[in-house]
Design an enzyme around this catalytic site. Sequence first.
Site, PDB file in Angstrom:
ATOM      1  CE  LYS A 167      -5.561  -8.784  -1.942  1.00  0.00           C
ATOM      2  NZ  LYS A 167      -5.372  -8.470  -0.553  1.00  0.00           N
ATOM      3  CE  LYS A 208     -14.999  -2.693  -3.221  1.00  0.00           C
ATOM      4  NZ  LYS A 208     -16.236  -2.343  -3.910  1.00  0.00           N
ATOM      5  CE  LYS A 221      -4.250  -1.581   2.258  1.00  0.00           C
ATOM      6  NZ  LYS A 221      -5.175  -1.310   3.363  1.00  0.00           N
TER       7      LYS A 221
HETATM    8  P1  TYM Z   1     -10.610  -6.146   4.433  1.00  0.00           P
HETATM    9  O1  TYM Z   1     -11.665  -5.137   4.743  1.00  0.00           O
HETATM   10  O2  TYM Z   1      -9.602  -5.812   3.401  1.00  0.00           O
HETATM   11  O3  TYM Z   1     -11.286  -7.489   3.970  1.00  0.00           O
HETATM   12  C1  TYM Z   1     -12.315  -8.130   4.729  1.00  0.00           C
HETATM   13  C2  TYM Z   1     -12.110  -9.632   4.667  1.00  0.00           C
HETATM   14  O4  TYM Z   1     -12.196 -10.093   3.316  1.00  0.00           O
HETATM   15  C3  TYM Z   1     -11.109 -10.962   3.044  1.00  0.00           C
HETATM   16  N1  TYM Z   1     -10.769 -10.903   1.612  1.00  0.00           N
HETATM   17  C4  TYM Z   1     -10.650 -11.972   0.809  1.00  0.00           C
HETATM   18  N2  TYM Z   1     -10.788 -13.289   1.033  1.00  0.00           N
HETATM   19  C5  TYM Z   1     -10.617 -14.125  -0.006  1.00  0.00           C
HETATM   20  N3  TYM Z   1     -10.327 -13.701  -1.256  1.00  0.00           N
HETATM   21  C6  TYM Z   1     -10.180 -12.389  -1.549  1.00  0.00           C
HETATM   22  N4  TYM Z   1      -9.911 -11.988  -2.786  1.00  0.00           N
HETATM   23  C7  TYM Z   1     -10.346 -11.455  -0.480  1.00  0.00           C
HETATM   24  N5  TYM Z   1     -10.271 -10.113  -0.397  1.00  0.00           N
HETATM   25  C8  TYM Z   1     -10.531  -9.789   0.885  1.00  0.00           C
HETATM   26  C9  TYM Z   1      -9.980 -10.446   3.927  1.00  0.00           C
HETATM   27  O5  TYM Z   1      -8.995 -11.423   4.144  1.00  0.00           O
HETATM   28  C10 TYM Z   1     -10.728 -10.064   5.184  1.00  0.00           C
HETATM   29  O6  TYM Z   1     -10.881 -11.172   6.030  1.00  0.00           O
HETATM   30  N6  TYM Z   1      -7.241  -5.765   8.083  1.00  0.00           N
HETATM   31  C11 TYM Z   1      -8.548  -6.298   7.777  1.00  0.00           C
HETATM   32  C12 TYM Z   1      -9.655  -5.784   8.676  1.00  0.00           C
HETATM   33  C13 TYM Z   1      -9.431  -5.968  10.136  1.00  0.00           C
HETATM   34  C14 TYM Z   1      -9.485  -7.200  10.853  1.00  0.00           C
HETATM   35  C15 TYM Z   1      -9.279  -6.846  12.213  1.00  0.00           C
HETATM   36  C16 TYM Z   1      -9.680  -8.502  10.486  1.00  0.00           C
HETATM   37  C17 TYM Z   1      -9.205  -4.978  11.032  1.00  0.00           C
HETATM   38  N7  TYM Z   1      -9.099  -5.502  12.289  1.00  0.00           N
HETATM   39  C18 TYM Z   1      -9.248  -7.812  13.221  1.00  0.00           C
HETATM   40  C19 TYM Z   1      -9.649  -9.485  11.498  1.00  0.00           C
HETATM   41  C20 TYM Z   1      -9.436  -9.125  12.836  1.00  0.00           C
HETATM   42  C21 TYM Z   1      -8.906  -5.877   6.352  1.00  0.00           C
HETATM   43  O7  TYM Z   1      -8.436  -4.891   5.866  1.00  0.00           O
HETATM   44  O8  TYM Z   1      -9.875  -6.608   5.773  1.00  0.00           O
END
Ligand code: TYM
Length: 332
Positions: free
Chosen positions: A195, A198, A112
Amino acid sequence: RPRVLSGIQPTAGSFHLGNYLGAVRQWVALQETHDAFYMVVDLHAITVPQDPAELRANTRLAAAQLLAAGLDPERCTLFVQSHVPEHAQLAWVMNCLTGFGEASRMTQFKDKSAKQGADRASVGLFTYPVLQVADILLYQANQVPVGEDQRQHIELTRDLAERFNGRFGQTFTVPEAYILRETAKIYDLQDPAVKMSKSASTPKGLINLLDEPRTTAKKVKSAVTDTDTVIRYDTEQKPGVSNLLTIYSTLTGTGIPELEQKYAGKGYGALKTDLAEVMVDFVTPFKERTQQYLDDPETLDSLLAKGAEKARAVAAETLAQTYDKVGFLPAK
Ligand code: TYM
């Protein structure tokens, strides 16, 4: 009951199919068997530049989508991260326990910040994973249901929990990542080497759950496959077809071998046409239910307020123990 915690960012408006299949779908299942905490991580959302009005709208939109996907406030605790100030408070303590080099090795930060340019990337973005550590440890979570891209952050959480426990005495549960192999990584429909996300190079590769169902059907039908015609699950030779099979199988509960049989001797066109229909049947009611929650923001907000209250009860206790362990003088 073992406890699970997870979060999703509100930044992007509509969730995409990777968010749903990789994470949210498991959240829905786990609320039946676990003491489940799920949140919209708005503190994480400001680690990159954001528009205030959009952030507020997207936070409600994220909560509405989670409810539409099947989270039930009677069965789980659903809340907004900034409503529970303990997240930021514990994050500070965790920041002081994290090595600079350790934080520098986080691959999502590297990706990022490279995109933004090192001078533009905020310190908040740098310390993003440490806030995530605090999110998880506050609730003494046993498991964290996420997609594969979050594995490194869960590893950091484990390291910091063990480090804190080692230095100050048993305080935190050391959590495990809960990542289902089949859906750990959903791929871009136009470029099955990356993957779904967005930041896809073309919108055609990304299935937004709130797109017009017609648009979704079109995207599925124009998914990249290969020059062969055989429908077979083989992630090495046939990543595009395998991705479609994974999506199809998960959304319908049909095993992949069964699907391979069903489409034996048929072309990719048949598979895509049927999957497009499966997708439309999934997104149409999802979109409607999301809109129903959005149409009644008062109910939505009060539901989130109740969730925050439940979350705070747990978070406050962990934070008090932590403050005590590190040696802060209690306020009398
Ligand atoms: P975020 O908002 O980017 O994504 C939410 C969840 O979606 C999953 N994900 C995917 N899984 C499979 N294939 C894909 N192409 C794909 N794209 C996204 C992500 O793995 C995620 O589980 N840092 C985290 C948010 C967060 C969090 C936490 C998660 C903040 N605090 C505490 C767990 C525990 C994030 O940015 O997810």
